[in-house]
Design a protein around this motif. Structure first.
Motif, PDB file in Angstrom:
ATOM      1  N   ILE A  12       0.850  -1.176   0.000  1.00 13.56           N
ATOM      2  CA  ILE A  12       0.000   0.000   0.000  1.00 13.56           C
ATOM      3  C   ILE A  12       0.893   1.235   0.000  1.00 13.56           C
ATOM      4  O   ILE A  12       2.081   1.162   0.331  1.00 13.56           O
ATOM      5  CB  ILE A  12      -0.971   0.044   1.207  1.00 13.56           C
ATOM      6  CG1 ILE A  12      -0.216   0.149   2.542  1.00 13.56           C
ATOM      7  CG2 ILE A  12      -1.910  -1.163   1.192  1.00 13.56           C
ATOM      8  CD1 ILE A  12      -1.102   0.455   3.748  1.00 13.56           C
ATOM      9  N   GLY A  13       0.311   2.366  -0.337  1.00 12.50           N
ATOM     10  CA  GLY A  13       1.035   3.630  -0.347  1.00 12.50           C
ATOM     11  C   GLY A  13       0.405   4.551  -1.366  1.00 12.50           C
ATOM     12  O   GLY A  13      -0.464   4.150  -2.148  1.00 12.50           O
ATOM     13  N   ARG A 103       6.641   4.002   1.909  1.00 17.15           N
ATOM     14  CA  ARG A 103       6.502   5.387   2.365  1.00 17.15           C
ATOM     15  C   ARG A 103       7.515   6.311   1.682  1.00 17.15           C
ATOM     16  O   ARG A 103       8.684   5.975   1.544  1.00 17.15           O
ATOM     17  CB  ARG A 103       6.708   5.413   3.875  1.00 17.15           C
ATOM     18  CG  ARG A 103       6.541   6.762   4.520  1.00 17.15           C
ATOM     19  CD  ARG A 103       6.556   6.669   6.011  1.00 17.15           C
ATOM     20  NE  ARG A 103       7.753   5.993   6.505  1.00 17.15           N
ATOM     21  CZ  ARG A 103       7.964   5.689   7.768  1.00 17.15           C
ATOM     22  NH1 ARG A 103       7.065   5.960   8.694  1.00 17.15           N
ATOM     23  NH2 ARG A 103       9.068   5.081   8.151  1.00 17.15           N
ATOM     24  N   SER A 104       7.021   7.485   1.286  1.00 15.79           N
ATOM     25  CA  SER A 104       7.845   8.538   0.701  1.00 15.79           C
ATOM     26  C   SER A 104       7.149   9.861   0.960  1.00 15.79           C
ATOM     27  O   SER A 104       5.948   9.891   1.246  1.00 15.79           O
ATOM     28  CB  SER A 104       7.979   8.321  -0.814  1.00 15.79           C
ATOM     29  OG  SER A 104       8.732   9.353  -1.414  1.00 15.79           O
ATOM     30  N   SER A 105       7.868  10.949   0.819  1.00 13.81           N
ATOM     31  CA  SER A 105       7.242  12.269   0.899  1.00 13.81           C
ATOM     32  C   SER A 105       6.486  12.534  -0.409  1.00 13.81           C
ATOM     33  O   SER A 105       6.751  11.883  -1.434  1.00 13.81           O
ATOM     34  CB  SER A 105       8.302  13.350   1.104  1.00 13.81           C
ATOM     35  OG  SER A 105       9.104  13.491  -0.064  1.00 13.81           O
ATOM     36  N   LYS A 149      -2.630   1.163   8.926  1.00 10.29           N
ATOM     37  CA  LYS A 149      -3.012  -0.118   8.313  1.00 10.29           C
ATOM     38  C   LYS A 149      -1.836  -1.076   8.138  1.00 10.29           C
ATOM     39  O   LYS A 149      -2.014  -2.271   7.955  1.00 10.29           O
ATOM     40  CB  LYS A 149      -3.648   0.129   6.937  1.00 10.29           C
ATOM     41  CG  LYS A 149      -5.039   0.687   6.979  1.00 10.29           C
ATOM     42  CD  LYS A 149      -6.046  -0.425   7.160  1.00 10.29           C
ATOM     43  CE  LYS A 149      -7.458   0.080   6.944  1.00 10.29           C
ATOM     44  NZ  LYS A 149      -8.374  -0.986   6.616  1.00 10.29           N
ATOM     45  N   ALA A 150      -0.619  -0.538   8.185  1.00  4.96           N
ATOM     46  CA  ALA A 150       0.565  -1.321   7.823  1.00  4.96           C
ATOM     47  C   ALA A 150       1.042  -2.239   8.931  1.00  4.96           C
ATOM     48  O   ALA A 150       1.032  -1.882  10.105  1.00  4.96           O
ATOM     49  CB  ALA A 150       1.692  -0.374   7.437  1.00  4.96           C
ATOM     50  N   ASP A 151       1.479  -3.424   8.539  1.00  5.93           N
ATOM     51  CA  ASP A 151       2.220  -4.317   9.427  1.00  5.93           C
ATOM     52  C   ASP A 151       3.694  -3.922   9.421  1.00  5.93           C
ATOM     53  O   ASP A 151       4.399  -4.089  10.412  1.00  5.93           O
ATOM     54  CB  ASP A 151       2.089  -5.771   8.952  1.00  5.93           C
ATOM     55  CG  ASP A 151       0.660  -6.275   9.016  1.00  5.93           C
ATOM     56  OD1 ASP A 151       0.010  -6.112  10.064  1.00  5.93           O
ATOM     57  OD2 ASP A 151       0.181  -6.816   7.997  1.00  5.93           O
ATOM     58  N   VAL A 152       4.148  -3.418   8.270  1.00  2.00           N
ATOM     59  CA  VAL A 152       5.550  -3.049   8.063  1.00  2.00           C
ATOM     60  C   VAL A 152       5.588  -1.754   7.244  1.00  2.00           C
ATOM     61  O   VAL A 152       4.809  -1.603   6.311  1.00  2.00           O
ATOM     62  CB  VAL A 152       6.292  -4.163   7.268  1.00  2.00           C
ATOM     63  CG1 VAL A 152       7.706  -3.760   6.930  1.00  2.00           C
ATOM     64  CG2 VAL A 152       6.261  -5.472   8.012  1.00  2.00           C
ATOM     65  N   MET A 153       6.501  -0.847   7.606  1.00  2.00           N
ATOM     66  CA  MET A 153       6.710   0.372   6.824  1.00  2.00           C
ATOM     67  C   MET A 153       8.117   0.354   6.250  1.00  2.00           C
ATOM     68  O   MET A 153       9.077   0.087   6.976  1.00  2.00           O
ATOM     69  CB  MET A 153       6.527   1.623   7.693  1.00  2.00           C
ATOM     70  CG  MET A 153       5.078   1.894   8.024  1.00  2.00           C
ATOM     71  SD  MET A 153       4.843   3.486   8.818  1.00  2.00           S
ATOM     72  CE  MET A 153       5.245   3.046  10.498  1.00  2.00           C
TER      73      MET A 153
END
Length: 183
Positions: A12-13, A103-105, A149-153
């Motif tokens: 996701i993202g 994840r990113s800006s 929602k994330a298990d891992v980022m």
């Protein structure tokens, strides 16, 4: 992190962060099958996402995402799944597999898209990016929701695809395959 049932990995993202690119690289590194929720919806509807948004609106598209999420939960195992930017809102996301937030800006995502050789095409296929102010506001709204929602980022900004894939393999304790010989 991955349970013994070898559940799916769900990326996701925000749109344009590289979910599809990372998924394809991870598929190659682990020899798993991969699916893209937007591709599934386009196949199911026999039309492009942009056309669905234009003709039926976002609410109709979100219903198609929910239908896709239910199908994935019921029918898919041991796959790598890249999702559209809003797919995280589906009710059963955590039942589909291990959720990995890439994840990113906002600036990092836009720089990534604009530096692509087919930047116009990349932007055109993302209808919600057509208005910069609305897109930025949507990013700000969604970023903390993705994290919840994330298990891992996994931070992806200014990193190579290979670095990101290596981190995912390590964090999720996945088995990397050896490169196959070309025949």
């Amino acid at each position: 992190m991955l349970d013994p049932k070898n559940k799916n990995i769900v990326f996701i993202g925000f749109m344009g962060v590289g979910k599809g690119t990372i998924a394809r690289a991870l598929i190659q590194a682990t020899d798993r099958f991969g699916l893209d929720t937007d591709d599934l919806i386009e196949s199911m509807e026999n039309r492009k996402i942009k056309e669905i948004f234009e003709k039926d609106g976002e609410v109709a598209f979100r219903k198609l995402e929910k239908k896709t999420a239910k199908w994935l939960q019921k029918n898919v195992q041991n796959a790598i799944i890249s999702t559209g930017g809003g797919f995280f809102k589906t009710d059963n996301l955590e039942k589909i597999g291990t959720v990995v937030y890439l994840r990113s800006s906002y600036e990092g995502i836009m720089a990534r898209l604009l530096s692509h050789e087919k930047a116009d095409l990349k932007l055109a296929k993302r209808p919600l990016l057509s208005d910069e102010a609305k897109a930025r506001a949507l990013f700000e709204e969604r970023a903390p929701l993705y994290a919840k929602k994330a298990d891992v980022m996994i931070d992806v900004e200014n990193r190579s695809v290979q670095e990101i894939v290596a981190e995912i393999i390590k964090v999720l304790k996945l088995k990397r395959i050896k490169k196959r010989c070309e025949s």
